[in-house]
Design a protein around this motif. Structure first.
Motif, mmCIF file in Angstrom:
data_model
loop_
_atom_site.group_PDB
_atom_site.id
_atom_site.type_symbol
_atom_site.label_atom_id
_atom_site.label_comp_id
_atom_site.label_asym_id
_atom_site.label_seq_id
_atom_site.Cartn_x
_atom_site.Cartn_y
_atom_site.Cartn_z
ATOM 1 N N ILE A 48 0.833 -1.211 0.000
ATOM 2 C CA ILE A 48 0.000 0.000 0.000
ATOM 3 C C ILE A 48 0.865 1.258 0.000
ATOM 4 C CG2 ILE A 48 -1.664 1.343 1.324
ATOM 5 C CD1 ILE A 48 -2.814 -1.089 -0.142
ATOM 6 N N CYS A 49 1.945 1.246 0.762
ATOM 7 C CA CYS A 49 2.856 2.403 0.749
ATOM 8 C C CYS A 49 3.471 2.576 -0.637
ATOM 9 C CB CYS A 49 3.953 2.214 1.795
ATOM 10 S SG CYS A 49 3.383 2.439 3.499
ATOM 11 N N GLY A 50 3.726 1.469 -1.317
ATOM 12 C CA GLY A 50 4.219 1.545 -2.691
ATOM 13 C C GLY A 50 3.204 2.195 -3.610
ATOM 14 N N PHE A 51 1.923 1.875 -3.420
ATOM 15 C CA PHE A 51 0.858 2.515 -4.206
ATOM 16 C C PHE A 51 0.858 4.027 -3.976
ATOM 17 C CE2 PHE A 51 -1.610 -1.619 -4.500
ATOM 18 C CZ PHE A 51 -1.566 -1.672 -5.885
ATOM 19 N N LEU A 52 0.998 4.426 -2.719
ATOM 20 C CA LEU A 52 0.985 5.853 -2.399
ATOM 21 C C LEU A 52 2.139 6.582 -3.088
ATOM 22 C CD1 LEU A 52 0.109 5.691 1.415
ATOM 23 C CD2 LEU A 52 -1.420 6.214 -0.502
ATOM 24 N N PHE A 53 3.285 5.931 -3.159
ATOM 25 C CA PHE A 53 4.438 6.504 -3.862
ATOM 26 C C PHE A 53 4.105 6.726 -5.331
ATOM 27 C CE2 PHE A 53 8.138 5.810 -6.574
ATOM 28 C CZ PHE A 53 9.040 6.739 -6.088
ATOM 29 N N HIS A 54 3.533 5.713 -5.974
ATOM 30 C CA HIS A 54 3.168 5.822 -7.387
ATOM 31 C C HIS A 54 2.129 6.915 -7.609
ATOM 32 C CE1 HIS A 54 5.289 2.645 -9.513
ATOM 33 N NE2 HIS A 54 5.055 1.825 -8.503
ATOM 34 N N ILE A 55 1.162 7.002 -6.697
ATOM 35 C CA ILE A 55 0.085 7.984 -6.854
ATOM 36 C C ILE A 55 0.634 9.405 -6.867
ATOM 37 C CG2 ILE A 55 -1.907 9.025 -5.702
ATOM 38 C CD1 ILE A 55 -2.620 6.158 -4.769
ATOM 39 N N VAL A 56 1.521 9.705 -5.931
ATOM 40 C CA VAL A 56 2.108 11.046 -5.871
ATOM 41 C C VAL A 56 2.905 11.343 -7.143
ATOM 42 C CG1 VAL A 56 3.775 12.514 -4.682
ATOM 43 C CG2 VAL A 56 2.193 11.098 -3.361
ATOM 44 N N MET A 57 3.735 10.387 -7.573
ATOM 45 C CA MET A 57 4.547 10.593 -8.766
ATOM 46 C C MET A 57 3.687 10.761 -10.011
ATOM 47 S SD MET A 57 7.719 10.610 -7.784
ATOM 48 C CE MET A 57 7.056 11.501 -6.358
ATOM 49 N N VAL A 58 2.674 9.912 -10.155
ATOM 50 C CA VAL A 58 1.833 9.949 -11.348
ATOM 51 C C VAL A 58 0.947 11.185 -11.358
ATOM 52 C CG1 VAL A 58 -0.066 8.788 -12.558
ATOM 53 C CG2 VAL A 58 1.871 7.460 -11.710
ATOM 54 N N SER A 59 0.472 11.614 -10.193
ATOM 55 C CA SER A 59 -0.373 12.803 -10.133
ATOM 56 C C SER A 59 0.372 14.031 -10.648
ATOM 57 C CB SER A 59 -0.846 13.035 -8.698
ATOM 58 O OG SER A 59 -1.711 12.003 -8.278
ATOM 59 N N PHE A 60 1.613 14.194 -10.235
ATOM 60 C CA PHE A 60 2.415 15.301 -10.740
ATOM 61 C C PHE A 60 2.720 15.111 -12.221
ATOM 62 C CE2 PHE A 60 3.251 15.968 -6.229
ATOM 63 C CZ PHE A 60 3.262 17.354 -6.141
#
Length: 211
Positions: A48-60
């Motif tokens: 789940i923490c890995g998902f959060l990392f991807h979400i922040v990167m992809v959102s930007f």
């Protein structure tokens, strides 16, 4: 903000995708079967923490790409279609395994290692980034406001769906694995159902138009 009805459609798509075969799913199931539910839960926290990392990167990234690159939406849409068709093929290709056919000879790891492997398995999985980059734009519209805000909203929705389904799988992995071992016909049903839904999503995405 994205309308609730659109979020429901996205949630359904996320539900189907989260139960498709992949490194995250296989890791969680294998740890839950070989090392117990506690190990599975710790591994899930890392994922789940890995998902959060991807979400922040992809959102930007989406914010920059969709506004700066011509035809970016169509490019991402094509990638999304190819990605879904790839998952469909992986589900039914010859000698493919059910998501619950996990190896049972893994060594026992400490909690810190379980978490870090779960995190890195997700962060280093290019399929996750491809999914976000290719699938999110299908639900983002300029009239709904900030692209970044919409991306984060979709990301949080996807994480909630993923966490819920993966939690259920972690808690029931051993029982479900035994069921599939005793009922091989249901393995084929699961594979073809998965492939059919993924192909349907790919077809829908192929016909979608730029927002």
């Amino acid at each position: 903000m994205i309308p609730f009805s659109n979020l429901l459609v996205f949630s359904l798509a996320a539900l189907i995708l989260v139960i498709s075969p992949g490194p995250n799913m296989l890791y969680l199931i294998s740890r839950s079967i070989t090392q117990g539910k506690k190990a599975g839960l710790i591994s899930l926290a890392g994922v789940i923490c890995g998902f959060l990392f991807h979400i922040v990167m992809v959102s930007f990234g989406l914010t920059a790409v969709l506004f700066a690159v011509p035809y970016a939406y169509d490019t991402l849409r094509i990638l999304g279609v190819l990605y879904l068709l790839y998952l469909a093929y992986q589900a039914v290709k010859p000698n493919s395994k059910s998501i619950f056919e996990a190896p049972q000879d893994l060594p026992h790891d400490k909690p810190s290692k379980l978490f870090s492997i779960g995190f890195l398995t997700n962060v280093l999985n290019p399929k996750v980034a491809v999914f976000y980059l290719s699938f999110f734009p299908q639900f983002i519209k300029s009239e709904y406001g900030s692209v970044m805000t919409q991306s984060l909203q979709l990301g949080i929705t996807q994480v909630l769906v993923s966490f819920t389904i993966n939690l259920i799988i972690v808690l029931s992995a051993s029982k479900v694995a035994v069921f599939f071992a005793k009922s091989p016909k249901w393995v084929k049903v699961q594979k073809w159902f998965m492939a059919s839904v993924l192909m349907g999503l790919a077809f829908k995405m192929a016909l979608s138009k730029a927002k």
